[in-house]
Design a protein around this motif. Structure first.
Motif, PDB file in Angstrom:
ATOM      1  N   PHE A 132      -3.233  -7.373   7.299  1.00 31.59           N
ATOM      2  CA  PHE A 132      -2.201  -6.596   6.614  1.00 31.59           C
ATOM      3  C   PHE A 132      -1.758  -5.431   7.495  1.00 31.59           C
ATOM      4  N   GLY A 185      -9.234  -9.407   2.800  1.00 29.75           N
ATOM      5  CA  GLY A 185      -8.146  -8.718   3.476  1.00 29.75           C
ATOM      6  C   GLY A 185      -8.618  -7.575   4.345  1.00 29.75           C
ATOM      7  N   SER A 189      -1.648 -13.481  10.488  1.00 30.59           N
ATOM      8  CA  SER A 189      -3.097 -13.518  10.317  1.00 30.59           C
ATOM      9  C   SER A 189      -3.711 -14.418  11.394  1.00 30.59           C
ATOM     10  N   HIS A 239       0.844  -1.204   0.000  1.00 26.19           N
ATOM     11  CA  HIS A 239       0.000   0.000   0.000  1.00 26.19           C
ATOM     12  C   HIS A 239       0.881   1.257   0.000  1.00 26.19           C
ATOM     13  N   GLU A 296      -6.830  -4.234   6.700  1.00 29.01           N
ATOM     14  CA  GLU A 296      -5.652  -3.520   7.197  1.00 29.01           C
ATOM     15  C   GLU A 296      -5.782  -3.336   8.703  1.00 29.01           C
ATOM     16  N   THR A 320      -6.773 -10.031  -4.906  1.00 31.38           N
ATOM     17  CA  THR A 320      -7.098 -10.022  -3.481  1.00 31.38           C
ATOM     18  C   THR A 320      -7.578  -8.630  -3.099  1.00 31.38           C
ATOM     19  N   VAL A 340      -8.673  -5.870  -0.248  1.00 34.35           N
ATOM     20  CA  VAL A 340      -8.325  -5.558   1.143  1.00 34.35           C
ATOM     21  C   VAL A 340      -9.046  -4.286   1.560  1.00 34.35           C
ATOM     22  N   GLY A 386      -1.638 -13.008  -0.577  1.00 34.12           N
ATOM     23  CA  GLY A 386      -3.054 -13.348  -0.553  1.00 34.12           C
ATOM     24  C   GLY A 386      -3.369 -14.671   0.110  1.00 34.12           C
ATOM     25  N   ARG A 404      -9.661 -14.599   7.324  1.00 34.04           N
ATOM     26  CA  ARG A 404      -9.273 -13.232   6.985  1.00 34.04           C
ATOM     27  C   ARG A 404      -7.753 -13.130   6.937  1.00 34.04           C
TER      28      ARG A 404
END
Length: 389
Positions: free
Chosen positions: A234, A172, A378, A56, A174, A148, A150, A281, A231
């Motif tokens: 990220f 996804g 995760s 990102h 954040e 994917t 997010v 992903g 899920r």
């Protein structure tokens, strides 16, 4: 006229006085910042190097301050292998490319009518995607293209994700966002922003790390959504160039496990980008606030690693990397699990989901310390105990 000049002069003096006061307060934090020492947890000698990169990131193709080439150079200086570029509504980004030894991976941040959706790994063109489209349509379009989706900064006050139905479809989330940390600091200028700005003047990396103060709302929302389906957590740089790209890249990264992605990455940019996006992903990549230490050697054992599932009553073992001194590292547990007295075992107590993270005692404001997230995998879904088990 003289009264107007006098009023203007008084106003200018007041503004100047306020600026000098704020600079003076910020300066108080600059000197102790120069003594802040990183990493907190030294790496073990000979530990394997995991592929790491930024997710990102914005460039001059939207609202970032740096060109893709400048971003690549900053990533190289920060020791990253890849950068996932997610410029706003850049529906025709360039193909994957190696620039200054860094893999630039195309992605996009879509402005929907209910929030921002980051997307990467599309194997086919995004069909029918446009700005301000319905959020559910955007999520479906990303999935149809093999990518994917997010939820970007989903609980941020300025740009939250406001549609519940599509939030439950996007894989996804954040969980930690550098841009959200910054905006939280702006809303609390005396307690959080000025210390960080002052520290940045003396030690840019420490200034960025002072911003990394998690709030409870993203974690609570993340666990709620994770109870329904797997899920992916990220950590988003959401980097625009202020603070500098390099300082943000040095503070945290997404890490890819060596059994998924080799180090170094393949020389073919398209092949390397495919490996990176599939690993990101899969849910097996993890985030680390790398200023605190490298995560190579971390493991969460006692579950199915591919599906990230375990059963009620199972015990997960946390393997902490490096050589942490006593009292500098702790395991945090949220959801359907509890930490055992040994501080490294997590007993799964009920059907649902558990989030396990490693936190470290990091340099704080002045000469103190504060607990901050270090390693963020995760979540693990907890299934009911099967018959005969």
């Amino acid at each position: 006229m003289s009264r107007v000049r006098t009023a203007v002069a008084k106003g200018l003096r007041a503004v100047l006085g306020l600026m000098l006061l704020l600079l003076g307060i910020a300066g108080i934090f600059a000197l102790p910042a120069s003594f802040a020492s990183y990493p907190v947890v030294p790496s073990n000698e000979g530990a394997p190097r995991w592929v790491r990169g930024a997710y990102h990131v914005h460039t001059t193709r939207s609202d970032g301050r740096g060109s893709p080439g400048e971003v690549a150079r900053a990533a190289r200086e920060a020791g990253l292998d890849f950068v996932v570029l997610t410029d706003h509504n850049d529906f025709k980004p360039p193909a994957p490319a190696w620039v200054d030894g860094v893999l630039l991976v195309p992605g996009v941040e879509i402005s929907t009518s209910s929030g921002h959706l980051a997307a990467f790994g599309m194997e086919r063109p995004l069909e029918g995607v446009r700005q301000w489209m319905p959020p559910g349509d955007a999520v479906k379009a990303v999935a149809a293209a093999g990518g994917t989706a997010v939820l970007a900064h989903p609980v941020q006050q300025r740009n939250p994700w406001k549609d519940d139905a599509s939030a439950r479809e996007a894989p996804g989330f954040e969980l930690y966002s550098a841009d959200t940390f910054f905006r939280q600091a702006v809303s609390n200028p005396v307690r959080r922003l000025l210390p960080a700005v002052g520290a940045y003047l003396g030690n840019p990396g420490h200034g960025v790390m002072l911003l990394a103060t998690p709030e409870p709302e993203p974690g609570a929302r993340f666990l709620e959504l994770s109870r329904e389906r797997p899920r992916i957590a990220f950590c988003a740089h959401d980097a625009h160039g202020l603070p500098s790209y390099e300082a943000v890249f040095e503070s945290m990264a997404m890490y890819l496990l060596p059994e998924q992605v080799p180090s170094p990455l393949p020389k073919d940019a398209s092949q390397a980008a495919l490996l990176v996006t599939r690993a990101l992903g899969s849910g097996r990549a993890l985030c680390a606030f790398r200023a605190l230490g490298e995560p190579a050697g971390f493991a969460l054992e006692g579950m199915d690693p591919e599906r990230r599932e375990a059963r009620v009553g199972d015990v997960l073992q946390v393997r902490v990397p490096g050589s942490p001194e006593e009292g500098t590292v702790r395991v945090e547990v949220w959801g359907d699990g509890r930490l055992r007295p040994d501080g490294r075992s997590v007993e799964l107590t009920g059907e649902g989901v558990v989030q396990v993270e490693v936190w470290a005692r990091a340099p704080g404001r002045f000469f103190g310390t504060e607990w901050r997230p270090w390693i963020v995998p995760s979540p693990v879904r907890v299934l009911p105990r099967g018959p005969g088990i």
